[in-house]
Design a protein around this motif. Structure first.
Motif, PDB file in Angstrom:
ATOM      1  N   LEU A 280      -3.512   1.455 -10.918  1.00 33.89           N
ATOM      2  CA  LEU A 280      -3.945   2.162  -9.637  1.00 33.89           C
ATOM      3  C   LEU A 280      -5.431   2.460  -9.605  1.00 33.89           C
ATOM      4  O   LEU A 280      -6.162   2.701 -10.869  1.00 33.89           O
ATOM      5  CB  LEU A 280      -3.406   3.541  -9.459  1.00 33.89           C
ATOM      6  CG  LEU A 280      -1.795   3.477  -9.317  1.00 33.89           C
ATOM      7  CD1 LEU A 280      -1.174   4.957  -9.458  1.00 33.89           C
ATOM      8  CD2 LEU A 280      -1.279   2.873  -8.198  1.00 33.89           C
TER       9      LEU A 280
ATOM     10  N   LEU B 295       1.762   2.068  -3.427  1.00 31.72           N
ATOM     11  CA  LEU B 295       0.654   2.547  -4.148  1.00 31.72           C
ATOM     12  C   LEU B 295       0.353   3.873  -3.606  1.00 31.72           C
ATOM     13  O   LEU B 295       0.000   4.668  -4.924  1.00 31.72           O
ATOM     14  CB  LEU B 295      -0.621   1.849  -3.708  1.00 31.72           C
ATOM     15  CG  LEU B 295      -0.835   0.273  -4.295  1.00 31.72           C
ATOM     16  CD1 LEU B 295      -2.136  -0.347  -3.671  1.00 31.72           C
ATOM     17  CD2 LEU B 295      -0.817   0.295  -5.714  1.00 31.72           C
TER      18      LEU B 295
ATOM     19  N   ARG C  60      -5.370  -4.019  -2.492  1.00 30.40           N
ATOM     20  CA  ARG C  60      -4.041  -4.405  -3.302  1.00 30.40           C
ATOM     21  C   ARG C  60      -4.173  -5.983  -3.188  1.00 30.40           C
ATOM     22  O   ARG C  60      -5.120  -6.515  -2.868  1.00 30.40           O
ATOM     23  CB  ARG C  60      -2.896  -4.198  -2.349  1.00 30.40           C
ATOM     24  CG  ARG C  60      -2.972  -4.579  -0.900  1.00 30.40           C
ATOM     25  CD  ARG C  60      -1.703  -4.173  -0.120  1.00 30.40           C
ATOM     26  NE  ARG C  60      -2.004  -4.430   1.456  1.00 30.40           N
ATOM     27  CZ  ARG C  60      -2.037  -5.743   1.956  1.00 30.40           C
ATOM     28  NH1 ARG C  60      -1.849  -6.811   1.285  1.00 30.40           N
ATOM     29  NH2 ARG C  60      -2.126  -5.648   3.088  1.00 30.40           N
TER      30      ARG C  60
ATOM     31  N   GLU D 132       0.974  -1.253  -0.113  1.00 30.61           N
ATOM     32  CA  GLU D 132      -0.119  -0.128   0.055  1.00 30.61           C
ATOM     33  C   GLU D 132       0.941   1.114  -0.012  1.00 30.61           C
ATOM     34  O   GLU D 132       0.573   2.496  -0.687  1.00 30.61           O
ATOM     35  CB  GLU D 132      -0.910   0.183   1.145  1.00 30.61           C
ATOM     36  CG  GLU D 132      -2.135  -1.146   0.904  1.00 30.61           C
ATOM     37  CD  GLU D 132      -2.900  -0.981   2.350  1.00 30.61           C
ATOM     38  OE1 GLU D 132      -2.462  -0.596   3.506  1.00 30.61           O
ATOM     39  OE2 GLU D 132      -4.079  -1.406   2.095  1.00 30.61           O
TER      40      GLU D 132
END
Length: 402
Positions: free
Chosen positions: A102, A85, A291, A82
């Motif tokens: 994304l 991300l 995720r 994460e």
């Protein structure tokens, strides 16, 4: 498959390794990027090229990603963690010919904020734990008096608060259990210098039930679910052993999970995690992981791979939306199971949930019996790709000697 390569950012765990195996076995050239030169994913036979960049989320990492695009042409990137991300979301204009897969920024922000997630879940009819968020200026003693007990303290955005805790010399606790007002008040006062507090949530009995989806334009193109058989730490955390669950079970809950993901505008892979009490039949939302998840190898073994689907959709390629699944499988991480057994047998005082029922002999017998079950698979070990397991073993021995 004659198609562009794919970058996987994060080869250190079984998650990134599974993405490499899934994509590579389908003929995709996988370029893996990792901080760790001993990352298990670097040893996979399915990896086309491995790149080590020691500095996480750095200009050097951006340069390495851009260089892959310059060398191979336009390609996609999948990230495991994460925190990556979030970083990619901020830096997505700096990736050159590489496109990170994304979700929408607002959807990711909602998923990373547990309080916002719970509010969205309530709006679509999902049960959530009673939660109280202490704020600056609150009377902590009065707040502790009205909180549900027993309670679990969880940070609503662990990634954001971690550096603040470190500056105060405080550990980031994934979950902290309190049983009395005095214990709760002491825990809250510990964070007073920080000016921020974790959520105080009611304790929810049951086991972990994970539901997994790939959403594209509001449609769930793939589904999978599992139940946690054993967790690390023992009182609750991530799966060390998990079983596949047929999609014919928890159908209504699946529909609510999909409605929740649609409501927040989610695109891509996500895990919706519940605490399910088989006695009452009540499922309570814990969080959404936006995720690929820790038990991802089970989904892959069962035939519900999500990485190749993500790649195919991103490139406009044909895909199988609902492949037949083998839901008789169990998947396990033996090294973590051994830690769990050690905790249950020799360190019961470190089990922070006092309601956890220790069954040492039953745990040991199940651990041994699973080696004989024909339907058991492993997070890292694979006959077709044994080198990552050997590297993982060497890494464990190296840590043990250190």
């Amino acid at each position: 498959m004659n198609a562009p390569p794919c970058i996987v950012l994060g080869l250190e765990t079984q998650i990134g390794l599974s993405l490499v195996r899934e994509l590579g076995a389908a003929g995709v050239r996988v370029i893996g990027i990792t901080q760790d030169p001993q990352a298990i994913g670097l040893a996979s036979r399915y990896l086309h090229e491995g790149i080590v960049v020691p500095e996480a989320r750095s200009p050097a990492l951006l340069a390495a990603i851009r260089a892959v695009g310059e060398r191979y042409g336009p390609c996609k990137l999948m990230a495991v963690a994460e925190v990556n991300l979030n970083w990619l979301m901020r830096e997505r204009s700096q990736l050159g010919q590489v496109e990170a897969l994304l979700p929408a920024p607002a959807a990711l922000a909602t998923v990373l904020d547990k309080q916002a997630t719970l509010a969205a879940a309530q709006a679509v009819g999902i049960a959530v734990p009673q939660s109280i968020e202490p704020l600056p200026g609150d009377d902590l003693a009065a707040l502790a008096a009205r909180c549900p007990l027993p309670a679990v303290l969880k940070w609503k955005d662990p990634n954001a608060v971690a550096p603040l805790l470190a500056k105060q010399g405080l550990d980031l606790l994934k979950a902290e259990y309190v049983y009395t007002q005095d214990e709760l008040l002491a825990a809250l006062r510990r964070y007073a210098p920080l000016g921020a507090w974790p959520l105080v949530q009611e304790y929810c009995p049951g086991y972990g039930l994970g539901q997994f989806f790939y959403l594209h334009e509001g449609q769930a193109l793939r589904r999978f679910q599992h139940r946690r058989v054993a967790e690390w730490p023992p009182e609750g955390g991530f799966s060390s052993v998990c079983d596949a669950v047929p999609l014919s079970e928890h159908v209504e809950l699946q529909a609510k999970s999909i409605a929740l993901l649609r409501a927040i505008g989610w695109q891509g892979v996500a895990m919706v995690e519940y605490r399910y009490d088989p006695v009452s039949g009540r499922a309570v939302l814990m969080e959404i992981n936006g995720r690929f998840w820790g038990s991802y190898p089970l989904a892959l073994y069962a035939g519900a791979g999500f990485a190749l689907l993500s790649y195919q959709v991103a490139h406009g390629l044909p895909y199988a939306a609902e492949p037949p699944l083998n839901t008789r499988l169990r998947c396990r991480m033996v090294a973590t199971e051994l830690k769990r057994l050690l905790r249950i047998w020799l360190q019961p005082d470190k089990i922070i949930d006092r309601s956890f029922q220790r069954r040492p002999w039953a745990e040991l017998l199940r651990f041994l019996a699973d080696f004989l079950r024909p339907n058991v698979r492993y997070y890292v070990w694979s006959w077709r790709d044994p080198q990552p397991f050997l590297r993982d073993l060497r890494n464990l021995l190296r840590v043990g000697r250190g």
